[in-house]
Design a protein around this motif. Structure first.
Motif, mmCIF file in Angstrom:
data_model
loop_
_atom_site.group_PDB
_atom_site.id
_atom_site.type_symbol
_atom_site.label_atom_id
_atom_site.label_comp_id
_atom_site.label_asym_id
_atom_site.label_seq_id
_atom_site.Cartn_x
_atom_site.Cartn_y
_atom_site.Cartn_z
ATOM 1 N N ARG A 76 0.837 -1.206 0.000
ATOM 2 C CA ARG A 76 0.000 0.000 0.000
ATOM 3 C C ARG A 76 0.873 1.257 0.000
ATOM 4 N NH1 ARG A 76 -2.687 -1.349 3.969
ATOM 5 N NH2 ARG A 76 -4.469 -2.201 2.855
ATOM 6 N N ASN A 98 -15.115 0.199 -4.275
ATOM 7 C CA ASN A 98 -13.812 0.768 -3.919
ATOM 8 C C ASN A 98 -13.327 1.753 -4.976
ATOM 9 O OD1 ASN A 98 -13.353 -0.676 -1.506
ATOM 10 N ND2 ASN A 98 -12.646 -2.457 -2.637
ATOM 11 N N ARG A 154 -9.591 2.910 -6.191
ATOM 12 C CA ARG A 154 -8.209 2.457 -6.047
ATOM 13 C C ARG A 154 -7.234 3.460 -6.660
ATOM 14 N NH1 ARG A 154 -7.749 -2.762 -4.260
ATOM 15 N NH2 ARG A 154 -9.714 -3.924 -4.128
ATOM 16 N N TYR A 173 -4.002 -2.570 -6.804
ATOM 17 C CA TYR A 173 -3.684 -1.232 -6.308
ATOM 18 C C TYR A 173 -4.448 -0.947 -5.019
ATOM 19 C CZ TYR A 173 -1.248 -0.251 -10.650
ATOM 20 O OH TYR A 173 -0.351 -0.285 -11.693
ATOM 21 N N VAL A 184 -6.691 0.573 -1.968
ATOM 22 C CA VAL A 184 -7.960 1.288 -1.861
ATOM 23 C C VAL A 184 -7.691 2.658 -1.245
ATOM 24 C CG1 VAL A 184 -10.244 1.315 -0.787
ATOM 25 C CG2 VAL A 184 -9.292 -0.838 -1.648
ATOM 26 N N GLU A 199 -13.844 -6.304 -9.078
ATOM 27 C CA GLU A 199 -13.874 -5.637 -7.781
ATOM 28 C C GLU A 199 -14.634 -6.473 -6.778
ATOM 29 O OE1 GLU A 199 -12.444 -4.122 -5.437
ATOM 30 O OE2 GLU A 199 -12.160 -2.329 -6.662
ATOM 31 N N ASN A 201 -8.095 -9.369 -3.231
ATOM 32 C CA ASN A 201 -7.612 -8.030 -3.583
ATOM 33 C C ASN A 201 -7.342 -7.203 -2.329
ATOM 34 O OD1 ASN A 201 -8.162 -9.026 -6.106
ATOM 35 N ND2 ASN A 201 -9.875 -7.672 -6.525
#
Length: 206
Positions: free
Chosen positions: A7, A35, A37, A44, A46, A161, A188
């Motif tokens: 992240r 989300n 991203r 990727y 959030v 997603e 994810n």
């Protein structure tokens, strides 16, 4: 690379390059909690969210994919367009798959460093149009949330997603929760509860 390092690395090094946004902004509505991203893909981080029935401004979509540039609740980023509808030609249509080809411009994305994404094992299945709403189960007991957050597992990355109603491929292993009807997995990087019989996501732990 663990989730926190991923992240931080992406947030610090990702750069978006947009073209032609001002002339093409479209206001869309999310059909479910969705989300936002930092880049066009499930790996990727959030950076925000669009609530069900909330509006988002769509600036354009990445050519050849279903990821679009959005602004919602003061946050800029990317969202998966299967769950965004907008009026085109007097009808509500899914932003990417049902819109006129000229309605939104293509936008590009450039990452300034490589990102370790893990293995993408298939895609989230079902509820692609997002019109047949599937309600989440009631909030799980506190001990269930604690168990899932304490017993973390490596995430799987799937195209699409993480939303209630989407089904997991058979290749994704789900874990049992003691004395509880549902199982869990991190998809994810998002912990979710799964109905074992249908393999559908019934709750997203945010």
């Amino acid at each position: 690379m663990n989730r926190m390092l991923l992240r931080n690395a992406v947030a610090a090094t990702a750069l978006m390059t947009f073209t032609g946004l001002a002339a093409a902004d479209v206001v869309a509505v999310a059909t479910t909690d969705l989300n936002i991203r930092s880049g066009p893909g499930p790996h990727y981080p959030v950076v925000g969210a669009i609530g069900a029935n909330q509006e988002a401004v769509i600036g354009g979509c990445q050519e050849g994919s279903k990821w679009c540039v959005v602004t919602a609740n003061g946050v800029d980023g990317w969202a998966y367009s299967d769950y965004l509808i907008a009026p085109f030609g007097g009808e509500e249509r899914i932003v990417v798959t049902e819109r006129p080809a000229e309605a939104l411009p293509p936008v590009s994305f450039e990452a300034t460093s490589s990102v370790e994404t893990g293995v993408v094992r298939g895609e989230l299945i079902g509820r692609k149009t997002a019109f047949g709403t599937i309600e989440p189960i009631p909030a799980p007991p506190a001990e269930v949330r604690t168990y899932v957050e304490t017993n973390t597992i490596d995430p799987v990355y799937l195209d699409g997603e993480v939303v209630v109603g989407a089904a997991l491929p058979e290749t994704v292993e789900v874990r049992e929760i003691p004395d509880y009807d549902y199982r869990y997995v991190y998809v994810n990087e998002q912990p979710v509860l799964v109905e074992p019989e249908t393999r559908r996501i019934v709750y997203v732990l945010r």
